[in-house]
Design a protein around this motif. Structure first.
Motif, PDB file in Angstrom:
ATOM      1  N   HIS A   1       0.834  -1.203   0.000  1.00 33.13           N
ATOM      2  CA  HIS A   1       0.000   0.000   0.000  1.00 33.13           C
ATOM      3  C   HIS A   1       0.869   1.253   0.000  1.00 33.13           C
ATOM      4  CE1 HIS A   1      -3.635  -2.197   0.266  1.00 33.13           C
ATOM      5  NE2 HIS A   1      -3.478  -2.625   1.505  1.00 33.13           N
ATOM      6  N   LEU A   2       1.949   1.190   0.771  1.00 34.28           N
ATOM      7  CA  LEU A   2       2.848   2.334   0.843  1.00 34.28           C
ATOM      8  C   LEU A   2       3.431   2.638  -0.546  1.00 34.28           C
ATOM      9  CD1 LEU A   2       4.189   4.357   2.739  1.00 34.28           C
ATOM     10  CD2 LEU A   2       6.023   2.718   3.102  1.00 34.28           C
ATOM     11  N   GLU A   3       3.864   1.583  -1.223  1.00 34.25           N
ATOM     12  CA  GLU A   3       4.442   1.734  -2.549  1.00 34.25           C
ATOM     13  C   GLU A   3       3.440   2.344  -3.525  1.00 34.25           C
ATOM     14  OE1 GLU A   3       6.585  -2.043  -3.119  1.00 34.25           O
ATOM     15  OE2 GLU A   3       6.747  -1.363  -5.215  1.00 34.25           O
ATOM     16  N   ALA A   4       2.160   1.932  -3.374  1.00 34.93           N
ATOM     17  CA  ALA A   4       1.130   2.354  -4.322  1.00 34.93           C
ATOM     18  C   ALA A   4       0.921   3.866  -4.329  1.00 34.93           C
ATOM     19  CB  ALA A   4      -0.186   1.644  -4.016  1.00 34.93           C
ATOM     20  N   VAL A   5       1.190   4.542  -3.194  1.00 33.60           N
ATOM     21  CA  VAL A   5       0.939   5.987  -3.161  1.00 33.60           C
ATOM     22  C   VAL A   5       2.160   6.816  -3.544  1.00 33.60           C
ATOM     23  CG1 VAL A   5      -0.880   5.743  -1.414  1.00 33.60           C
ATOM     24  CG2 VAL A   5       1.454   6.248  -0.681  1.00 33.60           C
ATOM     25  N   LYS A   6       3.220   6.159  -4.018  1.00 31.14           N
ATOM     26  CA  LYS A   6       4.429   6.854  -4.466  1.00 31.14           C
ATOM     27  C   LYS A   6       4.947   7.843  -3.428  1.00 31.14           C
ATOM     28  CE  LYS A   6       3.022   6.115  -9.150  1.00 31.14           C
ATOM     29  NZ  LYS A   6       2.912   6.550 -10.524  1.00 31.14           N
ATOM     30  N   PRO A   7       5.451   7.338  -2.296  1.00 35.55           N
ATOM     31  CA  PRO A   7       5.867   8.233  -1.209  1.00 35.55           C
ATOM     32  C   PRO A   7       7.267   8.810  -1.431  1.00 35.55           C
ATOM     33  CG  PRO A   7       6.139   5.961  -0.524  1.00 35.55           C
ATOM     34  CD  PRO A   7       5.641   5.929  -1.935  1.00 35.55           C
ATOM     35  N   TYR A   8       7.393   9.589  -2.495  1.00 31.02           N
ATOM     36  CA  TYR A   8       8.664  10.260  -2.775  1.00 31.02           C
ATOM     37  C   TYR A   8       8.347  11.466  -3.641  1.00 31.02           C
ATOM     38  CZ  TYR A   8       7.663   6.827  -6.402  1.00 31.02           C
ATOM     39  OH  TYR A   8       7.013   6.038  -7.319  1.00 31.02           O
ATOM     40  N   ILE A   9       9.286  12.403  -3.704  1.00 33.64           N
ATOM     41  CA  ILE A   9       9.025  13.610  -4.474  1.00 33.64           C
ATOM     42  C   ILE A   9       9.022  13.299  -5.962  1.00 33.64           C
ATOM     43  CG2 ILE A   9      10.062  15.805  -5.190  1.00 33.64           C
ATOM     44  CD1 ILE A   9      10.743  16.262  -2.250  1.00 33.64           C
ATOM     45  N   ILE A  10       7.937  13.688  -6.619  1.00 34.05           N
ATOM     46  CA  ILE A  10       7.830  13.508  -8.062  1.00 34.05           C
ATOM     47  C   ILE A  10       7.970  14.882  -8.702  1.00 34.05           C
ATOM     48  CG2 ILE A  10       6.308  12.813  -9.950  1.00 34.05           C
ATOM     49  CD1 ILE A  10       4.982  10.861  -7.919  1.00 34.05           C
ATOM     50  N   ASP A  11       9.022  15.043  -9.458  1.00 29.46           N
ATOM     51  CA  ASP A  11       9.255  16.338 -10.090  1.00 29.46           C
ATOM     52  C   ASP A  11       9.872  16.109 -11.461  1.00 29.46           C
ATOM     53  OD1 ASP A  11       9.825  18.854 -10.876  1.00 29.46           O
ATOM     54  OD2 ASP A  11      11.259  19.293  -9.273  1.00 29.46           O
ATOM     55  N   PRO A  12       9.040  16.164 -12.488  1.00 27.24           N
ATOM     56  CA  PRO A  12       9.538  15.885 -13.839  1.00 27.24           C
ATOM     57  C   PRO A  12      10.657  16.830 -14.262  1.00 27.24           C
ATOM     58  CG  PRO A  12       7.142  16.133 -13.813  1.00 27.24           C
ATOM     59  CD  PRO A  12       7.643  16.547 -12.469  1.00 27.24           C
TER      60      PRO A  12
END
Ligand code: SF4
Ligand code: FES
Lengths: 127, 269, 118
Positions: B128-139
């Protein structure tokens, strides 16, 4: 090979926190009773005859007990509901977050204000 | 030196390799003093009583999040929970071994699959933790395009999410959450708190992707604000607040999608 | 259009009604039940039929129906639905939701009919 105990429908009897949660959820049961009484009340407002019937119903001892429970339920609900508000919608003005205690106190003040307003309305200011 | 005080402890034992169908309780007598933690008890048992006992631990200082167990039915970090708090109410200095009622019952974290003794399958939380992408997403931020400005942050911007960033992934909140117990597909408190933490981060642009998960029935909408997750959290994260702030965000995101055809924070819009 | 409604559902609506109803239940219902359920039947305060009727027939009557009857009914419906799920009672899912929110809609309709015909 592994073991997974399945939750039964009685999981909430396990400890105090869950029992208080279920009590909070159960406050709507006396509320439903009150809503039925009020619905009967608004229908009785069509003529004096039916209104006095409703008055007699509201004065029945069992109904008074039911409504006393509803009052307790409403206050318990209020106590549990007010503390959630600052957590769900914290009010932030610039860099300052409104203290939760202040928001809870404000909501109780509203309860009191409504009670006074109601009493003033029904007594027509003759207190 | 005075004799150390002792008390009885029940420990849940389960070893499928030995052919166990379900866990059983093992009662042991353990010495304790004011600084004995639940983890110390387990370590004593493994060294002195029964070396086959399995449990997880690492840091012994409430940082690694691996020592979660149920103590008397409540999720606790073994290293942050002390025997003295369970025996104190029976009178300090009394020898609790005198009556052999256990002062503590130690079980694996509830709502997870038990693998062996106190070890549970944490993947049930980690997926579940992985599914919410717990890291900064910055293209915009690529290794070859290091723009310092992208990652600077004011104290006020930090304050918005800091509380939710203190999570140590111990899973106590999942063991406290009846909705996760009833429905293992529920994304759950810590994962939603971390999703919220990144959504609130001024450096992040991944909100749209996370909302896809939070908007579902198994996302924020499975929560009924039992609130026990926040009570047991050893780091004061208040995941219940995060989940319910998430409901407000989810409602907004779904409304915007309905009217604009694309949801909030959508980088493609 | 497909893209626009993909993944949408009514939970935010039910939750919004539940929350609004929760505020009304906490802030307004104590006074209403105190006055009409206790003080009046016990003879502490007197409620005159004509005053009450003329007040109810104004727009205030409709406001009363909305905030003291209808919204708390949706609040109750939401909690009963989740309570049944918690206790593993009923078929769960959409059947329970349909019955619970449906009842709250019926209560709302009855309230509006009462006001209209008063
Ligand atoms: S939110 Fe708290 S209880 Fe849950 S995993 Fe993180 S630190 Fe542990
Ligand atoms: S051993 Fe690391 S948190 Fe307890």
């Amino acid at each position: 090979m592994s073991y997974k105990p399945e939750l039964t429908g009685r999981w909430w009897l396990k400890h105090g926190h869950f029992k208080r949660y279920m009590l909070r959820e159960a406050t709507v049961i006396p509320l439903v009773f009150l809503l039925c009484s009020l619905l009967a009340g608004v229908f009785s407002l069509q003529d004096v005859e039916r209104f006095s019937q409703w008055q007699a119903y509201m004065a029945h001892p069992l109904v008074i007990i039911g409504h006393t429970v509803a009052l307790g339920a409403a206050l318990y609900h209020a106590a549990t509901f007010f503390v959630l508000f600052p957590r769900v919608m914290p009010i932030r003005i610039a860099n300052y977050t409104l203290p939760a205690r202040l928001m809870v106190a404000g909501q109780w003040a509203a309860v009191l204000a409504v009670a006074l307003l109601c009493l003033w309305l029904v007594t027509g200011g003759r207190v | 030196m005075t004799q150390p005080r002792t008390c009885y402890v029940d420990i849940s034992r389960y070893d499928p390799e030995r052919g166990d169908q379900y866990p059983t309780m093992q009662r042991v007598q353990v010495p304790y003093d004011d600084s004995t933690s639940v983890l110390d008890v387990l370590q004593y048992v493994k060294e002195q009583v029964d070396s086959s006992l399995s449990y997880r631990w690492s840091c012994r200082m409430a940082i690694c999040g691996s020592c979660g167990v149920m103590v008397n039915g409540i999720p606790k970090l073994g290293c942050k929970d002390f025997v003295r708090d369970y025996v104190a109410h029976k009178g300090v200095g009394r020898d609790h071994a005198a009556n052999d009622a256990p002062a503590l019952t130690i079980e694996p974290l509830a709502h997870f699959t038990g693998e062996r003794d106190l070890v549970v399958n944490m993947d049930e939380f980690l997926t579940h933790l992985e599914a919410v992408k717990p890291y900064i997403i910055d293209p915009a931020s690529r290794p070859n395009n290091p723009s310092a400005a992208t990652h600077s942050q004011t104290p006020a911007q930090l304050a918005r999410y800091q509380q939710f960033a203190n999570c140590i992934n111990c899973g106590l909140c999942y063991a406290a959450c009846p909705q996760f117990g009833l429905n293992p597909e529920f994304v759950g408190p810590a994962a939603i708190a971390l999703a919220h933490r990144y959504n609130l981060d001024s450096r992040d642009h991944g909100k749209h992707e996370r909302m896809q998960v939070l908007n579902t029935h198994d996302g924020v909408w499975s929560c009924t604000f039992v609130g026990f997750c926040s009570d047991v959290c050893p780091k004061g994260v208040d995941p219940a607040a995060a989940v319910n702030q998430g409901k407000v965000e989810s409602a907004k995101s779904m409304l915007i999608q309905l009217f604009k055809g694309s949801s909030i924070g959508d980088s493609r819009s | 259009m497909k893209q626009r409604i993909k993944g949408l559902h009514l939970e935010p609506l039910w939750w919004g009604l539940f929350s609004a109803g929760g505020v009304c239940f906490a802030v307004l219902v104590p006074s209403v039940v105190l006055v009409f359920g206790l003080l009046w039947p016990l003879g502490v305060v007197d409620v005159s039929f004509t005053t009450l009727q003329s007040w109810y027939q104004s727009l205030w009557g409709l406001v009363f129906t909305a905030v003291v009857i209808s919204l708390p009914a949706f609040h109750a419906a939401h909690r009963i639905r989740h309570g049944l799920h918690d206790m593993k009672i009923g078929y769960g899912g959409s059947t329970t939701a349909f019955v619970c929110y449906g009842s709250a809609m019926v209560v709302t309709a009855l309230g509006v009919i009462a006001w209209w015909s008063a």
